[in-house]
Design a protein around this motif. Structure first.
Motif, mmCIF file in Angstrom:
data_model
loop_
_atom_site.group_PDB
_atom_site.id
_atom_site.type_symbol
_atom_site.label_atom_id
_atom_site.label_comp_id
_atom_site.label_asym_id
_atom_site.label_seq_id
_atom_site.Cartn_x
_atom_site.Cartn_y
_atom_site.Cartn_z
ATOM 1 N N ASP A 115 0.818 -1.389 -0.029
ATOM 2 C CA ASP A 115 0.033 0.004 -0.194
ATOM 3 C C ASP A 115 1.013 1.076 0.068
ATOM 4 O OD1 ASP A 115 -2.725 1.214 0.030
ATOM 5 O OD2 ASP A 115 -2.313 1.729 2.141
ATOM 6 N N GLY A 116 2.180 1.204 -0.159
ATOM 7 C CA GLY A 116 3.153 2.081 -0.166
ATOM 8 C C GLY A 116 3.731 2.339 1.051
ATOM 9 N N SER A 175 -6.930 7.442 -0.131
ATOM 10 C CA SER A 175 -6.154 8.321 -0.638
ATOM 11 C C SER A 175 -6.005 9.594 0.416
ATOM 12 C CB SER A 175 -6.884 9.167 -1.959
ATOM 13 O OG SER A 175 -8.225 9.129 -1.525
ATOM 14 N N LYS A 202 -1.822 3.068 -1.862
ATOM 15 C CA LYS A 202 -1.382 2.307 -3.230
ATOM 16 C C LYS A 202 -1.978 1.104 -3.594
ATOM 17 C CE LYS A 202 1.810 5.939 -3.239
ATOM 18 N NZ LYS A 202 0.829 7.340 -3.989
ATOM 19 N N PRO A 256 -4.992 -0.182 -4.619
ATOM 20 C CA PRO A 256 -5.588 -0.262 -5.695
ATOM 21 C C PRO A 256 -4.637 -0.597 -7.025
ATOM 22 C CG PRO A 256 -6.751 1.699 -4.556
ATOM 23 C CD PRO A 256 -5.294 1.154 -3.869
ATOM 24 N N ASP A 257 -3.890 0.211 -7.013
ATOM 25 C CA ASP A 257 -2.708 -0.131 -8.097
ATOM 26 C C ASP A 257 -2.237 -1.582 -7.903
ATOM 27 O OD1 ASP A 257 -3.107 2.501 -8.932
ATOM 28 O OD2 ASP A 257 -1.244 3.249 -8.027
ATOM 29 N N ALA A 258 -1.611 -1.657 -6.636
ATOM 30 C CA ALA A 258 -1.108 -3.137 -6.529
ATOM 31 C C ALA A 258 -2.239 -4.371 -6.749
ATOM 32 C CB ALA A 258 -0.872 -3.204 -4.994
ATOM 33 N N SER A 316 -4.479 -4.131 -9.073
ATOM 34 C CA SER A 316 -4.703 -4.107 -10.415
ATOM 35 C C SER A 316 -3.620 -4.942 -10.980
ATOM 36 C CB SER A 316 -4.819 -2.717 -10.892
ATOM 37 O OG SER A 316 -4.252 -2.592 -12.124
ATOM 38 N N ALA A 317 -2.303 -4.681 -10.563
ATOM 39 C CA ALA A 317 -1.107 -5.288 -10.771
ATOM 40 C C ALA A 317 -0.999 -6.671 -10.904
ATOM 41 C CB ALA A 317 0.157 -4.521 -10.460
ATOM 42 N N ASP A 326 -13.685 4.878 -1.527
ATOM 43 C CA ASP A 326 -13.062 5.504 -2.527
ATOM 44 C C ASP A 326 -13.259 7.202 -2.637
ATOM 45 O OD1 ASP A 326 -15.736 6.456 -3.281
ATOM 46 O OD2 ASP A 326 -15.783 5.082 -4.892
#
Ligand SMILES: [Zn+2]
Length: 267
Positions: A6-7, A63, A71, A73-75, A77-78, A104
């Motif tokens: 998540d960063g 956010s 982070k 959601p990006d992870a 998706s990856a 969200d």
């Protein structure tokens, strides 16, 4: 079981040191995750896929907490996982970096098809109207933020208790101190065991070098220290694979006893 990043958080040194002397701190920290007078602990969210469930342990920061975190959601998706694929979101505790990622930017639940699960003691604490008045002033925003999110998740949220098997192969173990109802989880598949420790062992430097010290990050530092020492003894003795939300190396590894302290061996 894998972890997704998540960063990371950005914390002042004082958040971790408490009553330690500066010289002790330098000795303990060595090459730890120090940057220009602060710390950048990673945030590792666990993803468990079974035959009929896709389970997230904690939801990350979202956010609205720190620009370096949120982070997940990006992870996801990856990793080829859509938010609507998640069947369960299980919380260790309701601090911002674990809970705030459930909504969200429009305050809609991100994991729209998931059942959300939180320990009963933890939920009672954060939904108690007195908490915002009794919590340390620097954590008042945590209380308001938790209450609001719990409210907005609504009837998607259910509770569980200590020792409960919340899903096949997932057992809850209460590990209080960091928060009043902090939960860890023992995952088992056949003979294999993995222990998700959340923030009950919150870093791989001070917490391992001086586990008995009161940690400023813990809401009840005395109970937090008792929990940490007991967990470290048990996990090092049993050589159980562990996952720490803020531990390095993706958060997956094993603890080992090293004289009167402990070591973290990632992998
Ligand atoms: Zn945390």
């Amino acid at each position: 079981m894998i972890t997704l990043s998540d960063g990371h958080l950005s914390l002042p040194e004082s958040f971790l040191y408490g009553s330690l002397d500066r010289s002790d701190v330098d000795i303990i920290l060595g090459n730890a995750d120090m940057v220009a007078g602060g710390l950048e602990p990673p945030c590792n969210v666990t993803l468990l896929r079974t035959d009929d469930a896709v389970v997230l342990f904690d939801a990350g920061s979202g956010s609205g907490f720190m620009p370096t975190a949120g982070k997940l959601p990006d992870a996801l998706s990856a990793a080829g996982v859509a938010p609507e694929d998640i069947t369960h979101v299980v919380f260790t505790h309701a601090h911002p970096d674990h809970l705030w990622g459930v909504l969200d930017d429009f305050d809609e639940p991100i994991f729209a098809n998931a059942q959300h699960l939180m320990g009963g003691d933890e939920l009672r604490y954060w939904t108690d109207p007195d908490t915002v008045n009794t919590i340390a002033p620097e954590r008042q925003s945590f209380a308001a933020g938790a209450t609001r999110r719990i409210d907005l998740i609504g009837d998607r949220l259910e509770t569980f208790g200590d020792g409960e098997q919340i899903l096949p192969g997932v057992q809850a173990v209460i590990t209080p101190g960091h928060t009043p109802g902090h939960m860890s989880f023992e995952l088992s598949e056949g003979d294999a065991r993995v222990f998700l420790i959340g923030d009950a062992i919150g870093n791989a430097h001070v917490a391992l070098a001086r586990p008995e010290l009161h940690a400023p990050a813990d809401q009840d530092p005395e109970i937090g220290a008792e929990t940490r020492v007991a967990l470290l003894n048990r996990l090092a003795e049993e050589q159980t694979q562990a996952v720490g939300f803020h531990l390095p190396g993706g958060g997956i590894g094993r603890f080992a006893r090293d004289k009167d302290r402990f070591a973290w061996n990632a992998g």
